[in-house]
Motif scaffolding. Structure first.
Motif, PDB file in Angstrom:
ATOM      1  N   SER A   3      -8.951   2.087   3.182  1.00  0.00           N
ATOM      2  CA  SER A   3      -7.648   2.627   2.780  1.00  0.00           C
ATOM      3  C   SER A   3      -7.213   2.071   1.434  1.00  0.00           C
ATOM      4  CB  SER A   3      -6.600   2.302   3.844  1.00  0.00           C
ATOM      5  OG  SER A   3      -6.887   2.967   5.051  1.00  0.00           O
ATOM      6  N   TRP A   4      -7.390   0.769   1.247  1.00  0.00           N
ATOM      7  CA  TRP A   4      -6.945   0.151  -0.006  1.00  0.00           C
ATOM      8  C   TRP A   4      -7.821   0.591  -1.173  1.00  0.00           C
ATOM      9  CZ3 TRP A   4      -4.816  -1.655   4.302  1.00  0.00           C
ATOM     10  CH2 TRP A   4      -3.520  -2.197   4.217  1.00  0.00           C
ATOM     11  N   SER A  42       2.728   1.705  -3.230  1.00  0.00           N
ATOM     12  CA  SER A  42       1.806   2.248  -4.230  1.00  0.00           C
ATOM     13  C   SER A  42       1.685   3.761  -4.086  1.00  0.00           C
ATOM     14  CB  SER A  42       0.436   1.591  -4.081  1.00  0.00           C
ATOM     15  OG  SER A  42      -0.517   2.215  -4.920  1.00  0.00           O
ATOM     16  N   GLN A  43       1.606   4.246  -2.848  1.00  0.00           N
ATOM     17  CA  GLN A  43       1.559   5.691  -2.609  1.00  0.00           C
ATOM     18  C   GLN A  43       2.814   6.371  -3.154  1.00  0.00           C
ATOM     19  OE1 GLN A  43      -0.635   8.060  -0.589  1.00  0.00           O
ATOM     20  NE2 GLN A  43       0.703   9.278  -1.910  1.00  0.00           N
ATOM     21  N   ARG A  87      -6.913   4.227  -2.147  1.00  0.00           N
ATOM     22  CA  ARG A  87      -5.669   4.313  -2.915  1.00  0.00           C
ATOM     23  C   ARG A  87      -5.892   3.846  -4.346  1.00  0.00           C
ATOM     24  NH1 ARG A  87      -2.208   6.664  -3.953  1.00  0.00           N
ATOM     25  NH2 ARG A  87      -3.004   7.897  -2.266  1.00  0.00           N
ATOM     26  N   LEU A 103       0.835  -1.201   0.000  1.00  0.00           N
ATOM     27  CA  LEU A 103       0.000   0.000   0.000  1.00  0.00           C
ATOM     28  C   LEU A 103       0.869   1.251   0.000  1.00  0.00           C
ATOM     29  CD1 LEU A 103      -2.912   1.264   0.384  1.00  0.00           C
ATOM     30  CD2 LEU A 103      -2.388   1.273   2.829  1.00  0.00           C
ATOM     31  N   THR A 107       2.748   6.478  -6.905  1.00  0.00           N
ATOM     32  CA  THR A 107       1.827   7.527  -7.350  1.00  0.00           C
ATOM     33  C   THR A 107       2.501   8.885  -7.265  1.00  0.00           C
ATOM     34  OG1 THR A 107      -0.144   6.286  -6.690  1.00  0.00           O
ATOM     35  CG2 THR A 107      -0.367   8.667  -6.851  1.00  0.00           C
ATOM     36  N   LEU A 129      -1.438  -2.433  -6.211  1.00  0.00           N
ATOM     37  CA  LEU A 129      -2.597  -2.480  -5.317  1.00  0.00           C
ATOM     38  C   LEU A 129      -3.485  -3.677  -5.605  1.00  0.00           C
ATOM     39  CD1 LEU A 129      -3.755   1.223  -5.162  1.00  0.00           C
ATOM     40  CD2 LEU A 129      -3.106  -0.189  -3.227  1.00  0.00           C
TER      41      LEU A 129
END
Length: 262
Positions: free
Chosen positions: A168-169, A137-138, A172, A134, A141, A153
């Motif tokens: 949260s998932w 992934s942030q 995102r 997660l 991004t 993700l």
């Protein structure tokens, strides 16, 4: 097999939580909520455990409080989060959760390269760890690598933490889809996040903007009404402020809803 194991792990976590066993369990469901009262409740439980993971998770929930404007003194809360994350990393420099939270703090401060390095280290130490994925992934991004962020993700969303922290998932995922211009899918992801947490403010912001963009004024108005109910100082025009947490919508040019009279 991975999904089956994750489902079993989730069932075990939920079952143990219902048994009222002696001692305190990690308040994972509260930790991934967007409710101030639940986040503060999780903080009280975690403060009773002097472990690097508990300290990191306390930093993680402070990140949510800051982003969601649910703390009266953002600077003080940020200082607390940084201190907790720093102490945790000093004590457990190879723990994937500790590294993941440190990476998240770097992302929030705009240190993209540092966030990527820490998140990748967490993933190398614990391949398939859903929180590490997660956070990576942030970071992806933030680096403009939206397709990679989304693919990561999708691969990680079946893990036990991801299943506990669906809001949260799903959020995102919605953010990655918006950046890729896949608005219908992003709206579905935001709606899924909201179905798991009715106090999920980011999901309502996404829904208001995306519905307004496709000219569903009734749906956009419903999302804005829900925001007014759970965010005391909310007004649509507030979304146009550079300090309001809608950077994904701002980047995509989806803030016409801030000027709408709904």
């Amino acid at each position: 097999l991975h999904r089956a194991i994750s489902a079993l792990a989730l069932t075990l976590i939920q079952t143990v939580g219902q048994l009222r066993l002696p001692g305190r369990l990690l308040p994972l469901t509260d930790l991934f909520s967007f409710s101030r009262s639940r986040l503060l409740s999780a903080d009280r439980v975690l403060s009773e455990t002097d472990s690097p993971v508990a300290q990191s998770l306390r930093a993680f929930l402070r990140y949510t409080l800051i982003i969601e404007r649910q703390t009266p003194d953002q600077r003080a809360t940020l200082a607390e989060a940084e201190a907790l994350a720093s102490r945790a990393r000093e004590r457990a420099p190879a723990d994937p959760i500790v590294l993941s939270v440190s990476a998240l703090m770097r992302s929030w401060q705009g240190q993209v390269a540092g966030a990527l390095d820490l998140a990748r280290d967490a993933c190398r130490l614990a391949p398939g760890h859903d929180l590490a994925h997660l956070v990576l992934s942030q970071a992806l991004t933030d680096a403009g690598r939206d397709s990679e962020a989304l693919s990561l993700l999708i691969r990680a969303r079946g893990g036990p933490l991801a299943m506990l922290g669906q809001p949260s998932w799903r959020l995102r995922q919605a953010a990655a889809l918006i950046r890729l211009g896949r608005y219908a899918e992003a709206e579905n992801s935001a709606a899924a996040a909201l179905s798991h947490s009715t106090e999920c403010r980011p999901a309502l912001r996404f829904l208001a903007a995306l519905r307004h963009h496709r000219r569903d004024e009734e749906g956009a108005a419903a999302a804005l009404t829900a925001l007014r109910r759970i965010e005391p100082d909310f007004a649509p025009e507030l979304m146009a402020s550079p300090d309001y947490p809608v950077s994904t919508l701002r980047r995509a040019g989806l803030l016409a809803v801030a000027r709408a009279r709904l």
